[in-house]
Scaffold this active site. Structure first.
Site, PDB file in Angstrom:
ATOM      1  N   GLU A 244      47.617 -20.497 -13.792  1.00  0.00           N
ATOM      2  CA  GLU A 244      47.699 -19.297 -14.640  1.00  0.00           C
ATOM      3  C   GLU A 244      49.125 -19.218 -15.137  1.00  0.00           C
ATOM      4  O   GLU A 244      50.036 -18.892 -14.376  1.00  0.00           O
ATOM      5  CB  GLU A 244      47.383 -18.047 -13.804  1.00  0.00           C
ATOM      6  CG  GLU A 244      46.024 -18.046 -13.126  1.00  0.00           C
ATOM      7  CD  GLU A 244      44.883 -17.769 -14.078  1.00  0.00           C
ATOM      8  OE1 GLU A 244      45.126 -17.637 -15.286  1.00  0.00           O
ATOM      9  OE2 GLU A 244      43.733 -17.719 -13.608  1.00  0.00           O
ATOM     10  N   CYS A 278      52.762 -11.355 -17.875  1.00  0.00           N
ATOM     11  CA  CYS A 278      52.144 -12.475 -18.591  1.00  0.00           C
ATOM     12  C   CYS A 278      51.252 -11.976 -19.719  1.00  0.00           C
ATOM     13  O   CYS A 278      51.045 -12.668 -20.700  1.00  0.00           O
ATOM     14  CB  CYS A 278      51.353 -13.343 -17.625  1.00  0.00           C
ATOM     15  SG  CYS A 278      50.019 -12.454 -16.833  1.00  0.00           S
TER      16      CYS A 278
HETATM   17  P1  NAD Z   1      58.202 -19.591 -11.853  1.00  0.00           P
HETATM   18  O1  NAD Z   1      57.460 -20.695 -12.479  1.00  0.00           O
HETATM   19  O2  NAD Z   1      59.687 -19.618 -11.889  1.00  0.00           O
HETATM   20  O3  NAD Z   1      57.818 -19.456 -10.295  1.00  0.00           O
HETATM   21  C1  NAD Z   1      56.479 -19.391  -9.847  1.00  0.00           C
HETATM   22  C2  NAD Z   1      56.401 -19.890  -8.408  1.00  0.00           C
HETATM   23  O4  NAD Z   1      56.787 -21.261  -8.370  1.00  0.00           O
HETATM   24  C3  NAD Z   1      57.347 -19.162  -7.456  1.00  0.00           C
HETATM   25  O5  NAD Z   1      56.709 -18.994  -6.215  1.00  0.00           O
HETATM   26  C4  NAD Z   1      58.528 -20.103  -7.335  1.00  0.00           C
HETATM   27  O6  NAD Z   1      59.223 -19.991  -6.104  1.00  0.00           O
HETATM   28  C5  NAD Z   1      57.843 -21.453  -7.430  1.00  0.00           C
HETATM   29  N1  NAD Z   1      58.748 -22.493  -7.942  1.00  0.00           N
HETATM   30  C6  NAD Z   1      59.789 -22.332  -8.801  1.00  0.00           C
HETATM   31  N2  NAD Z   1      60.385 -23.514  -9.045  1.00  0.00           N
HETATM   32  C7  NAD Z   1      59.684 -24.449  -8.320  1.00  0.00           C
HETATM   33  C8  NAD Z   1      59.800 -25.853  -8.148  1.00  0.00           C
HETATM   34  N3  NAD Z   1      60.747 -26.544  -8.765  1.00  0.00           N
HETATM   35  N4  NAD Z   1      58.910 -26.467  -7.335  1.00  0.00           N
HETATM   36  C9  NAD Z   1      57.926 -25.785  -6.730  1.00  0.00           C
HETATM   37  N5  NAD Z   1      57.786 -24.449  -6.835  1.00  0.00           N
HETATM   38  C10 NAD Z   1      58.645 -23.795  -7.628  1.00  0.00           C
HETATM   39  O7  NAD Z   1      57.640 -18.255 -12.504  1.00  0.00           O
HETATM   40  P2  NAD Z   1      58.191 -16.766 -12.349  1.00  0.00           P
HETATM   41  O8  NAD Z   1      59.508 -16.681 -13.061  1.00  0.00           O
HETATM   42  O9  NAD Z   1      58.107 -16.306 -10.950  1.00  0.00           O
HETATM   43  O10 NAD Z   1      57.076 -15.966 -13.164  1.00  0.00           O
HETATM   44  C11 NAD Z   1      57.123 -15.840 -14.549  1.00  0.00           C
HETATM   45  C12 NAD Z   1      56.147 -16.758 -15.246  1.00  0.00           C
HETATM   46  O11 NAD Z   1      54.863 -16.609 -14.667  1.00  0.00           O
HETATM   47  C13 NAD Z   1      55.987 -16.419 -16.716  1.00  0.00           C
HETATM   48  O12 NAD Z   1      55.884 -17.589 -17.484  1.00  0.00           O
HETATM   49  C14 NAD Z   1      54.680 -15.636 -16.737  1.00  0.00           C
HETATM   50  O13 NAD Z   1      54.051 -15.627 -17.994  1.00  0.00           O
HETATM   51  C15 NAD Z   1      53.889 -16.322 -15.670  1.00  0.00           C
HETATM   52  N6  NAD Z   1      52.854 -15.441 -15.103  1.00  0.00           N
HETATM   53  C16 NAD Z   1      51.545 -15.737 -15.374  1.00  0.00           C
HETATM   54  C17 NAD Z   1      50.537 -14.909 -14.873  1.00  0.00           C
HETATM   55  C18 NAD Z   1      49.073 -15.202 -15.164  1.00  0.00           C
HETATM   56  O14 NAD Z   1      48.223 -14.696 -14.448  1.00  0.00           O
HETATM   57  N7  NAD Z   1      48.748 -15.997 -16.179  1.00  0.00           N
HETATM   58  C19 NAD Z   1      50.872 -13.801 -14.087  1.00  0.00           C
HETATM   59  C20 NAD Z   1      52.211 -13.534 -13.837  1.00  0.00           C
HETATM   60  C21 NAD Z   1      53.199 -14.376 -14.345  1.00  0.00           C
END
Ligand code: NAD
Length: 477
Positions: A244, A278
């Protein structure tokens, strides 16, 4: 300062590496979490595998009871959990309290009812019967984003548990506290030890270990950029990934729309959670004939948004989650303005303590497909004949809002566009029973509703023959 330990195999554990948690409204460190190690992850995995063997044999009714218990502890502890989410992330308390966290409980209750009404299929054929069993994948590694941790815990974990899977959950390093607090209450529930594990730490460490581990499925909610890394880390242990992601979401406002409702909805979809949603609006397309009057009324309201402590009931806009995000947003805003687009309002970091950014409206000269994930909305006028190509060319497809009193026209547009969710004359109409997920670069797979159950399920066919079947003895041996 309060410490929050991670939760493995029914125990709260710490490591020598602390990560400070900063209140984004005051810039004060007020708590810390710990960095989980690769060994911690191995423990979580082996215990989750054992727990899963036990859990998958729980009847639908027994599983439903556990899901209802989880919903109950969420609701029983609602105000404390909401306070933590708001303190750590900066979104307003009223959103955490009335919207985000109750929705998580609603989803657990939904899947409890779903299981109570579920039966596996038994189909009679001419020669025997076919049984269709709902088998889980095993252990799911679940990544949560920072903006709505408990809501996404509900969206992804309730369906995964209902299907009989065990969990290793990795919350964001910017949004771990509410889930770790909830774990203290989950720990008292009657469910297999090690069924739900929570590992904390940076994405590049704890997140990477989880992607590399031999989990059976990954459910990822976050950015496309991180998904790409997860795919590369998991290359030696490939598994199904439900993801997602974000989206360049459009709000299309036709000249025959209910202007007042469209304006109010654009305010909430652009600025709620400081735009860190999102489903938030990235670009508002406003039909040419009403553009000037719509924008001037919209700006009147934007200028009145109260910025301040997310705990104040009157506050509309709290701080962004981190200094890094704040500087990144400001940089992107300056960049887009330098390319000839017009700043209509905002575009500045507020002076003083806290990571506050003014609500910002930018008029686009040329279309750009950009998700700011911040209180920045891009606006552009459109003519009806160019609409379908604007939408079709979008690289993402999460949600679309259409505002028009011509329902036939709105429905035709809704049906023709590539998007997971379309809202006609409404915003954020999300329920536990409706599927949620994106198309194109917004992700694949669905959470919520019956789709969110089957996404975490591998149907198994058991055919039992009572009479000679048509393929038996075909070779005449
Ligand atoms: P992110 O991608 O930075 O982090 C998401 C998760 O991945 C976190 O738990 C983080 O610790 C982990 N992570 C980060 N870097 C990593 C790596 N190198 N290796 C493995 N894991 C890693 O996202 P965010 O900043 O927490 O959230 C914002 C993003 O999420 C936006 O793009 C938003 O649109 C999206 N989002 C989507 C939904 C949906 O349901 N479609 C809901 C909420 C947020």
């Amino acid at each position: 300062m309060q410490e929050y330990k991670y939760y493995l195999d029914g125990e709260f554990k710490s490591s020598s590496e602390k990560i400070e948690v900063i209140d984004p409204a005051t810039e004060e460190a007020f708590a810390y979490i710990y960095q989980a190690s690769k060994e911690d992850l191995e423990i979580a995995l082996s215990q989750a595998k054992k727990a899963q063997k036990e859990w998958k044999n729980f009847s639908f009714k027994e599983k439903a009871k556990v899901l209802r218990d989880i919903a109950k502890v969420i609701l029983d502890n609602l105000s404390g959990l909401a306070e933590l989410e708001t303190r750590e992330i900066g979104k307003t308390y009223k959103e955490s309290l009335f919207v985000d966290i109750p929705l998580s409980a609603e989803v657990f209750n939904y899947y409890a009812s779903f299981l109570e009404n579920l039966s596996e299929d038994l189909i009679k054929t001419d020669t025997g019967i076919d049984l269709i069993k709902y088998e889980p994948y095993g252990v799911c590694g679940v990544y949560l984003p920072y903006n709505v941790p408990l809501m996404i815990f509900g969206f992804s974990c309730a369906g995964a548990l209902a299907s009989g899977n065990a969990l290793i959950v990795k919350p964001s390093e910017f949004g771990s506290l509410s889930l770790l607090e909830l774990a203290k209450h989950l720990d008292k529930l009657d469910m297999p030890r090690g069924l739900i594990n929570i590992i904390t730490g940076q994405g590049e460490t704890a997140g990477k270990y989880l992607a590399q581990a031999e989990v059976d499925l990954i459910s990822f909610t976050g950015s496309l950029q991180t998904l790409k890394k997860i795919v590369s880390y998991s290359i030696d242990n490939p598994k199904k990934i439900i993801c997602e992601l974000g989206g360049v979401n459009f709000a299309v406002i036709f000249s025959d729309a209910d202007k007042e409702r469209a304006i109010d909805s654009l305010l909430s979809s652009s600025f709620m959670k400081q735009g860190q949603m999102c489903i938030g609006t990235s670009i508002a397309l406003i039909e040419e004939s009403i553009y000037e009057s719509f924008i001037s009324e919209f700006l009147e309201k934007v200028k009145k948004i109260k910025i301040g402590s997310p705990f104040e009931p009157a506050t509309g806009l709290g701080p962004l989650v981190s200094q890094e995000h704040l500087s990144g947003v400001d940089r992107k805003v300056k960049e887009i303005i330098s390319k000839g687009n017009k700043l209509l309002w905002g575009g500045e970091i507020l002076e003083g303590k806290g990571y506050f950014y003014l609500p910002t409206v930018i008029e686009l000269e040329e279309l750009v497909y950009e998700e700011f994930f911040s209180p920045v909305v891009l606006v552009k006028r459109f003519r009806e004949e160019e609409l379908s190509s604007i939408l079709e060319n979008s690289p993402t497809g999460l949600v679309l809002q259409i505002w028009s009193n011509n329902l036939k026209k709105a429905k035709e547009l809704a049906e023709s566009c590539s998007c997971g969710t379309v809202w006609i004359n409404t915003f954020a109409q999300m329920n536990a029973h409706t599927p949620f997920g994106g198309v194109k670069k917004s992700g694949w797979g669905r959470n919520l509703g019956k789709w969110g159950f089957f996404e975490y399920t591998q149907p198994k066919h058991i055919g039992i023959g009572f009479k000679k079947g048509s393929a038996e003895g075909w070779f005449g041996v």
